[in-house]
Motif scaffolding. Structure first.
Motif, PDB file in Angstrom:
ATOM      1  N   ARG A   1      11.479 -46.440  82.453  1.00 44.06           N
ATOM      2  CA  ARG A   1      12.884 -46.192  82.137  1.00 44.06           C
ATOM      3  C   ARG A   1      13.168 -46.570  80.684  1.00 44.06           C
ATOM      4  O   ARG A   1      12.492 -47.393  80.085  1.00 44.06           O
ATOM      5  CB  ARG A   1      13.782 -46.979  83.089  1.00 44.06           C
ATOM      6  CG  ARG A   1      15.266 -46.637  82.976  1.00 44.06           C
ATOM      7  CD  ARG A   1      16.029 -47.023  84.218  1.00 44.06           C
ATOM      8  NE  ARG A   1      15.728 -46.148  85.337  1.00 44.06           N
ATOM      9  CZ  ARG A   1      16.531 -45.985  86.391  1.00 44.06           C
ATOM     10  NH1 ARG A   1      17.659 -46.656  86.478  1.00 44.06           N
ATOM     11  NH2 ARG A   1      16.197 -45.180  87.355  1.00 44.06           N
ATOM     12  N   VAL A   2      14.213 -45.954  80.150  1.00 47.98           N
ATOM     13  CA  VAL A   2      14.637 -46.228  78.782  1.00 47.98           C
ATOM     14  C   VAL A   2      16.150 -46.244  78.743  1.00 47.98           C
ATOM     15  O   VAL A   2      16.812 -45.579  79.551  1.00 47.98           O
ATOM     16  CB  VAL A   2      14.076 -45.168  77.805  1.00 47.98           C
ATOM     17  CG1 VAL A   2      14.721 -43.812  78.041  1.00 47.98           C
ATOM     18  CG2 VAL A   2      14.258 -45.600  76.363  1.00 47.98           C
ATOM     19  N   ALA A   3      16.713 -47.015  77.824  1.00 42.98           N
ATOM     20  CA  ALA A   3      18.167 -47.063  77.679  1.00 42.98           C
ATOM     21  C   ALA A   3      18.506 -47.645  76.326  1.00 42.98           C
ATOM     22  O   ALA A   3      17.761 -48.469  75.782  1.00 42.98           O
ATOM     23  CB  ALA A   3      18.808 -47.906  78.787  1.00 42.98           C
ATOM     24  N   GLY A   4      19.654 -47.223  75.760  1.00 45.28           N
ATOM     25  CA  GLY A   4      20.164 -47.857  74.553  1.00 45.28           C
ATOM     26  C   GLY A   4      20.192 -46.941  73.356  1.00 45.28           C
ATOM     27  O   GLY A   4      19.744 -45.790  73.397  1.00 45.28           O
ATOM     28  N   GLY A   5      20.753 -47.452  72.266  1.00 48.29           N
ATOM     29  CA  GLY A   5      20.899 -46.697  71.042  1.00 48.29           C
ATOM     30  C   GLY A   5      19.913 -47.131  69.984  1.00 48.29           C
ATOM     31  O   GLY A   5      19.621 -48.319  69.826  1.00 48.29           O
ATOM     32  N   PHE A   6      19.387 -46.170  69.243  1.00 49.04           N
ATOM     33  CA  PHE A   6      18.371 -46.439  68.239  1.00 49.04           C
ATOM     34  C   PHE A   6      18.804 -45.799  66.920  1.00 49.04           C
ATOM     35  O   PHE A   6      19.079 -44.601  66.868  1.00 49.04           O
ATOM     36  CB  PHE A   6      17.011 -45.880  68.670  1.00 49.04           C
ATOM     37  CG  PHE A   6      16.472 -46.500  69.923  1.00 49.04           C
ATOM     38  CD1 PHE A   6      15.558 -47.540  69.860  1.00 49.04           C
ATOM     39  CD2 PHE A   6      16.892 -46.056  71.174  1.00 49.04           C
ATOM     40  CE1 PHE A   6      15.062 -48.116  71.021  1.00 49.04           C
ATOM     41  CE2 PHE A   6      16.402 -46.635  72.341  1.00 49.04           C
ATOM     42  CZ  PHE A   6      15.486 -47.674  72.256  1.00 49.04           C
ATOM     43  N   GLY A   7      18.890 -46.605  65.862  1.00 47.48           N
ATOM     44  CA  GLY A   7      19.227 -46.076  64.552  1.00 47.48           C
ATOM     45  C   GLY A   7      18.049 -45.347  63.942  1.00 47.48           C
ATOM     46  O   GLY A   7      16.908 -45.792  64.035  1.00 47.48           O
TER      47      GLY A   7
ATOM     48  N   ILE B   1      20.046 -41.987  67.796  1.00 46.85           N
ATOM     49  CA  ILE B   1      19.671 -41.404  69.091  1.00 46.85           C
ATOM     50  C   ILE B   1      20.081 -42.392  70.167  1.00 46.85           C
ATOM     51  O   ILE B   1      19.730 -43.581  70.099  1.00 46.85           O
ATOM     52  CB  ILE B   1      18.155 -41.129  69.171  1.00 46.85           C
ATOM     53  CG1 ILE B   1      17.751 -40.082  68.121  1.00 46.85           C
ATOM     54  CG2 ILE B   1      17.756 -40.652  70.561  1.00 46.85           C
ATOM     55  CD1 ILE B   1      16.259 -39.850  68.035  1.00 46.85           C
ATOM     56  N   PHE B   2      20.834 -41.916  71.127  1.00 47.37           N
ATOM     57  CA  PHE B   2      21.230 -42.757  72.263  1.00 47.37           C
ATOM     58  C   PHE B   2      20.582 -42.210  73.521  1.00 47.37           C
ATOM     59  O   PHE B   2      20.734 -41.034  73.854  1.00 47.37           O
ATOM     60  CB  PHE B   2      22.749 -42.769  72.436  1.00 47.37           C
ATOM     61  CG  PHE B   2      23.198 -43.610  73.598  1.00 47.37           C
ATOM     62  CD1 PHE B   2      23.280 -45.000  73.482  1.00 47.37           C
ATOM     63  CD2 PHE B   2      23.508 -43.029  74.823  1.00 47.37           C
ATOM     64  CE1 PHE B   2      23.685 -45.780  74.555  1.00 47.37           C
ATOM     65  CE2 PHE B   2      23.907 -43.800  75.903  1.00 47.37           C
ATOM     66  CZ  PHE B   2      23.992 -45.184  75.760  1.00 47.37           C
ATOM     67  N   LEU B   3      19.815 -43.063  74.198  1.00 53.10           N
ATOM     68  CA  LEU B   3      19.131 -42.666  75.428  1.00 53.10           C
ATOM     69  C   LEU B   3      19.870 -43.260  76.614  1.00 53.10           C
ATOM     70  O   LEU B   3      20.066 -44.477  76.697  1.00 53.10           O
ATOM     71  CB  LEU B   3      17.683 -43.167  75.419  1.00 53.10           C
ATOM     72  CG  LEU B   3      16.816 -42.438  74.394  1.00 53.10           C
ATOM     73  CD1 LEU B   3      16.040 -43.405  73.549  1.00 53.10           C
ATOM     74  CD2 LEU B   3      15.883 -41.477  75.081  1.00 53.10           C
TER      75      LEU B   3
END
Length: 741
Positions: free
Chosen positions: A351-357, A473-475
């Motif tokens: 699983r993946v989650a969250g925002g990445f600059g 990018i927000f997953l």
């Protein structure tokens, strides 16, 4: 030291060293071998190398030209090279690096220069080259080489020279299948639905199960015969040290090789044995020319021979070497398995989650790598990958965005176009409608052969071919990969359970990558892992959790270990008396108790746990820093706690808290569970991980695992060897015990 070979019984007796059982000692044999090697090495064969565009995806069946004859039979050699290389970002390390994109319809084909094919031969396709047209058929490789991978055409030509060929690049060619009306098309792939699975398999269902075998990387320091030992401390056979246990019902067996630190001119020899009464009996051997990043098919292991319990033993026959080379070998297998009792299958969820600059122009985005956990049950892979891309407008306009999804930058799973919403930035909601199961199977098999992992690589561009400037990018919290997994390589039989099932085995696993803060450049990423092992009846601990978590800051080269974790477990029984104890898993794989008295001690050799480093083609060194769980120095102080508390009649919450003054350099705790309500059960019991919170990052995976029955089954004793062991025991004979002082 001596090695004796009984030709009549085809079995090996060892006394100190290994030698090829197909060669008898003596000066004449030695001279013949030297002469044969001289002839091969002195006569480098001229070959033509073509850069091929194909309407046929090459996987396990490779091109052959009927009626040609050379050192590889009728087979043409396949070499994968990137279709292109473009700037990309490894999302979890926030690093920009060139990312190659491979394509199973683009590759090099190696053809003997003097090939004279029969144009009357029946063909499935035709290879059209500047030097003529060749009829082609597809089957398993005559010479066992499935394919080689190179970073460029120049590197491919160098590799071909290293295996005794004289290559000449001859330009572009076309491989086109004869139209039968049944071709595999991209359009057909993109409309293929994600498998619709029942919630759980039904009794007596039969599956293809994918797994791996792992061998120790071997330093080459001499010429002659060199053993490649299996990982672990137990051989599959009493009379054959270093042999790897394959087991029953193996349908397919391939090897992947890598060479680093130097060059080696050698053959890889694979000996196959039948196990009977704990002893190995020789069945046959195959010899392959060793090459870097090459995969081989071992035809001696097949559905016919696989009905027996098998083992393999590997050696190198080294002619020469330079530098300080180290050779790595791993194996990938397919087994036939029948689900009989209800505990053999668990799950893996990534699983993946969250925002990445991001804040840069990127063409490719790497999401992963995740562990390619052994035991993948074919036709069960799913993905619900969903993300939002924010890009800079182009002249005030949000252009249409095209995204091509590939697994490990090699196998496609569809290309889709998305429209953007202009909200100051251009916002694109990107989702994967389906996962192309054949691509997943090919890449999983490749990953096991090379000790690798699984990642999505997204090829992102505007529909006019230009590259977007991506702000962030927000997953969304979703399964990147999910599949059923057969718990161990062991099988079950009607009316009995093999004895190895009575030791702790990995049922299910959950892996998480997350960005816990607002996306900023060089931010950290959180990596978590929760596994569930079940234990035999008669042991006090019937389920064993391992919980790992760490913030990794790639730009700062540091990590912060887990401070708090909560895991909710539900079962169809009372959890009122469930009890948990805990210990840290330390760098040397010893267990250090969290609080006195010493509740948990290793009973045999938990220290021989093995973590395999994941690899992604072309970028392995950039992701390795994410993956080293259980690193550090040792227990410095106490003050931590592990507790279990009932949330209701059926659900218990396991909570770990790190104390304010604790300085324990470990990111993993082992939590054995005492579950009194499981006592005396004559059917398997379902455990469901309903909620996981690691340092405040929460998920509801619904991950199911099953505990063996406590009574009602006979057990057979088989070879007590454990191969499926990422963060698990090498040997199957492991027990957890309490020690109260």
């Amino acid at each position: 030291m001596s090695h004796l070979f009984d030709e009549r019984k085809k079995s090996c007796v060892f006394s100190g060293y290994m030698a090829s059982p197909k060669l008898r000692a003596g000066p004449l044999a030695a001279a013949l071998v030297v002469l044969a090697l001289f002839v091969v090495l002195a006569a480098a064969q001229r070959v033509y190398v073509y850069e091929v565009e194909s309407d046929v995806e090459i996987a396990e069946d490779v091109p052959h030209v009927p009626d040609i004859s050379w050192r590889f039979g009728e087979q043409l050699l396949v070499v994968w090279v990137p279709r292109d290389v473009a700037p990309g970002i490894i999302l979890f390390t926030n690093e920009t690096t060139p990312i190659p994109l491979y394509d199973r319809t683009y590759f090099l084909l190696v053809v003997p220069a003097d090939a004279q094919p029969s144009h009357r031969a029946k063909a499935e396709a035709f290879l059209k080259t500047p030097d003529g047209t060749y009829p082609v058929v597809f089957r398993k490789p005559d010479a066992g080489i499935l394919y080689t991978t190179a970073h460029s055409i120049e590197e491919a030509l160098t590799t071909l020279k290293q295996i005794g060929l004289q290559p000449e690049y001859r330009g572009k060619a076309e491989l086109k299948r004869i139209d039968t009306g049944k071709g595999d098309t991209d359009a057909g792939r993109e409309t293929a639905a994600t498998p619709t699975l029942p919630r759980w398999p039904t009794t007596n269902s039969t599956f293809d199960v994918y797994g791996g075998l792992y061998f120790r990387e071997t330093a080459i320091t001499k010429t002659g015969l060199v053993i490649i030992p299996v990982h672990g401390t137990r051989s599959a056979c009493i009379n054959l040290p270093y042999a790897a246990y394959v087991g029953y019902d193996a349908k397919s067996f391939t090897l992947g090789t890598s060479i680093r630190g130097g060059a080696v001119d050698a053959d890889l020899i694979v000996y196959v044995y039948k196990i009977s009464g704990g002893y190995c009996t020789y069945l046959g051997s195959q010899r392959f020319r060793l090459a870097n990043r090459t995969r081989y098919w071992v035809s001696l292991i097949n559905p016919t021979t696989g009905v027996d319990q098998l083992a393999v033993f590997l050696m190198l026959d080294v002619r020469s070497f330079s530098g300080q080379p180290r050779v790595g070998v791993n194996a990938s297998l397919i087994y036939a398995r029948t689900y009989r009792y209800g505990f053999e299958v668990g799950e893996f969820a990534a699983r993946v989650a969250g925002g990445f600059g991001v804040r840069r122009e990127v063409r490719r985005v790497v999401i992963g790598p995740y562990v390619a956990y052994d035991g993948y049950v074919a036709q069960t892979a799913t993905s619900s990958l969903t993300l939002t891309l924010a890009t800079e407008p182009v002249n005030g306009v949000c252009k249409d965005l095209q995204v091509r999804f590939t697994i490990n930058s090699r196998s496609p799973s569809g290309t889709y176009t998305y429209r953007g919403r202009h909200l100051g930035l251009c916002i694109y909601d990107v989702y994967l409608p389906n996962i192309w199961e054949p691509s997943f199977q090919v890449e999983y098999f490749h990953a096991k052969a090379f000790g690798g992992g699984l990642a999505w690589v997204l090829d992102v561009e505007y529909t006019d071919g230009s590259t977007p400037y991506v702000r962030s990018i927000f997953l969304r919290s979703a399964d990147v990969f999910r599949y059923w997994r057969w718990a161990e390589q062991w099988k079950t039989s009607p009316g009995v359970i093999e004895g190895s099932w009575l030791f702790p085995f990995l049922s299910s696993a959950f892996e998480l990558y997350a960005a816990p803060t607002e996306p900023i450049p060089a931010s950290g990423v959180y990596h978590g892992l929760v596994t569930v092992r079940t234990n035999t009846a008669g042991q006090m601990f019937r389920a064993i959790l391992s919980i790992s978590g760490r913030y990794t800051y790639p730009g700062l080269d540091r990590a912060v270990y887990m401070k708090k974790a909560e895991v909710d477990i539900a079962m169809p029984l009372s959890v009122q008396r469930l009890y948990a104890v805990g210990a840290y898993l330390m760098p040397d794989y010893q267990l250090s108790s969290i609080a006195p008295p010493g509740w948990v001690r290793e009973a045999f050799d938990v220290k021989r746990v093995v973590d395999f480093i994941l690899m992604l083609a072309g970028v392995v060194w950039r992701v390795s820093g994410l993956l080293g769980f259980a690193t550090g120095e040792g227990l410095k102080s106490a003050g931590d706690s592990v507790t279990a508390q009932a949330q209701d009649y059926y659900t218990a919450r396991i909570t770990y808290r790190r104390g304010w003054y604790t300085n324990v350099a470990s990111d993993t705790i082992i939590v054995p569970l005492i579950i009194p309500s499981l006592s005396g059960r004559d059917t398997p019991t379902e455990l469901e991980i309903t909620r996981i919170c690691l340092d405040g990052i929460c998920s509801t995976p619904g991950l199911k695992a099953y505990v063996q029955p406590g009574t009602g089954y006979w057990s057979l004793v088989v070879v007590p060897v454990k191969n499926w062991m990422f963060r698990g025991q090498v040997d199957s004979i492991i027990a957890y015990e309490i020690s109260m002082r």
